[in-house]
Design a protein around this motif. Structure first.
Motif, short mmCIF file in Angstrom:
data_model
loop_
_atom_site.label_atom_id
_atom_site.label_comp_id
_atom_site.label_asym_id
_atom_site.label_seq_id
_atom_site.Cartn_x
_atom_site.Cartn_y
_atom_site.Cartn_z
N SER A 184 -59.00 56.56 -27.94
CA SER A 184 -59.86 57.20 -28.99
C SER A 184 -58.95 57.75 -30.06
CB SER A 184 -60.87 58.25 -28.16
OG SER A 184 -59.78 59.24 -27.58
N SER A 185 -57.70 57.88 -29.67
CA SER A 185 -56.77 58.20 -30.73
C SER A 185 -56.99 59.50 -31.25
CB SER A 185 -56.73 57.38 -32.09
OG SER A 185 -56.31 55.78 -31.68
N ILE A 186 -57.50 60.30 -30.34
CA ILE A 186 -57.66 61.84 -30.50
C ILE A 186 -56.22 62.67 -30.02
CG2 ILE A 186 -58.96 63.89 -29.99
CD1 ILE A 186 -61.34 62.14 -29.57
N ALA A 187 -56.04 63.72 -30.96
CA ALA A 187 -54.66 64.28 -30.74
C ALA A 187 -54.40 65.10 -29.29
CB ALA A 187 -54.48 65.20 -31.87
N THR A 188 -53.24 64.92 -28.69
CA THR A 188 -53.13 65.81 -27.53
C THR A 188 -51.60 66.45 -27.89
OG1 THR A 188 -51.65 64.25 -26.38
CG2 THR A 188 -54.17 63.96 -26.07
N ASP A 216 -59.41 58.63 -20.81
CA ASP A 216 -59.68 58.50 -22.19
C ASP A 216 -61.10 57.41 -21.90
OD1 ASP A 216 -60.21 58.61 -24.87
OD2 ASP A 216 -58.29 57.40 -25.21
N PRO A 265 -56.37 70.42 -29.69
CA PRO A 265 -55.93 69.96 -28.38
C PRO A 265 -55.23 71.07 -27.56
CG PRO A 265 -54.42 69.13 -30.00
CD PRO A 265 -55.45 69.78 -30.87
N HIS A 319 -60.39 64.62 -22.23
CA HIS A 319 -59.18 64.26 -21.97
C HIS A 319 -58.72 65.16 -21.14
CE1 HIS A 319 -59.86 62.41 -26.25
NE2 HIS A 319 -59.93 61.46 -25.55
N THR A 327 -48.61 61.53 -28.62
CA THR A 327 -49.67 62.54 -28.88
C THR A 327 -50.89 62.18 -29.28
OG1 THR A 327 -48.77 62.82 -31.25
CG2 THR A 327 -47.72 64.21 -29.16
N ALA A 328 -51.74 61.08 -28.98
CA ALA A 328 -52.83 60.66 -29.44
C ALA A 328 -53.13 59.90 -28.28
CB ALA A 328 -52.78 59.91 -30.66
N THR A 329 -54.33 60.13 -27.92
CA THR A 329 -55.10 59.23 -26.51
C THR A 329 -55.02 57.88 -26.98
OG1 THR A 329 -57.35 59.79 -27.45
CG2 THR A 329 -56.32 61.43 -25.76
#
Length: 237
Positions: free
Chosen positions: A63-67, A80, A166, A200, A58-60
């Protein structure tokens, strides 16, 4: 008089035959990305940063951004990047002539952290501003980034509501029978272009299923047996 048990058997035969006539034939493979990109082709426009990933979690991956993670199973496809880029994910498929119906289904989110910038729908991050995702049915010979004559139908163009990043998945269903029932080869494309900030595009559970108008002879015989039995039962009652 035929017993209730025999009537139940005949009904089962008839219903099983009817189900066989309506059985859908899958035209895509690995629509849940559980086998990575097997069956799919990833193409990044030259000079692009980032790419598509078959990803779990649940992170890209960059970039480690939440999904929201996978829609089904454990894996989904997601773009990403750290800098501008243009990314296409394609699968070719063939349709035999005579399909009674052909249906496209997929689940997708488009999390954009920059404003929607349509740039005429062109998939090219070298332009001044382009920020969107798109989904298209392409002709078999179309270029991976074609947005002109090779596009037979566009199914999505834009970004999801940035206030809910997200973003949850949206489930999409499209009847593509008029476009493909004559038969032939085609491509399904998911694409993303990003010039402003992170974008994303996540997709999962992709399928194209065809139901054919002409049943197999065995199915016809089974249906005839079941229906014939039912007629006989009614006459004896």
């Amino acid at each position: 008089m035929t017993s209730p048990h025999m009537l139940a058997v005949l009904l089962l035969i008839a219903s099983s035959a009817a189900a066989a006539l309506a059985a859908a034939t899958p035209l895509l493979q690995n629509g849940g990305f559980e086998a990575g990109f097997t069956g799919w082709t990833v193409v990044d426009r030259p000079g692009s940063a980032g790419t598509w990933f078959a990803h779990a979690g649940t992170a890209t991956p960059l970039s480690s951004i939440a999904t929201v993670g996978a829609h089904g199973g454990s894996t989904y496809a997601v773009t990403d990047q750290f800098n501008p880029g243009t990314h296409a994910l394609l699968q070719g498929f063939g349709v035999a002539p005579g399909a009674a119906s052909v249906t496209l289904d997929f689940s997708m989110f488009v999390n954009s952290y920059g404003a929607f910038a349509p740039h005429n729908g062109e998939l090219d991050h070298t332009t001044p501003r382009a920020q969107f995702g798109r989904v298209d049915l392409l002709s078999a010979g179309a270029d991976p980034f074609d947005t002109g004559a090779g596009v037979l139908r566009n199914f999505y163009f834009g970004i999801d509501d940035p206030s809910t990043n997200p973003h949850p998945y949206t489930d999409y269903t499209f009847d593509i029978t008029p476009l493909v029932a004559a038969g032939g080869n085609y491509q399904l494309r998911f694409a993303a272009v990003e010039t402003d900030f992170f974008l994303h595009l996540g997709v999962d559970d992709v399928s194209i299923d065809a139901v054919f108008a002409v049943p197999e002879p065995d199915s016809l015989a089974l249906l005839g047996l079941g229906l014939g039995g039912l007629v006989a039962v009614r006459r004896r009652a």
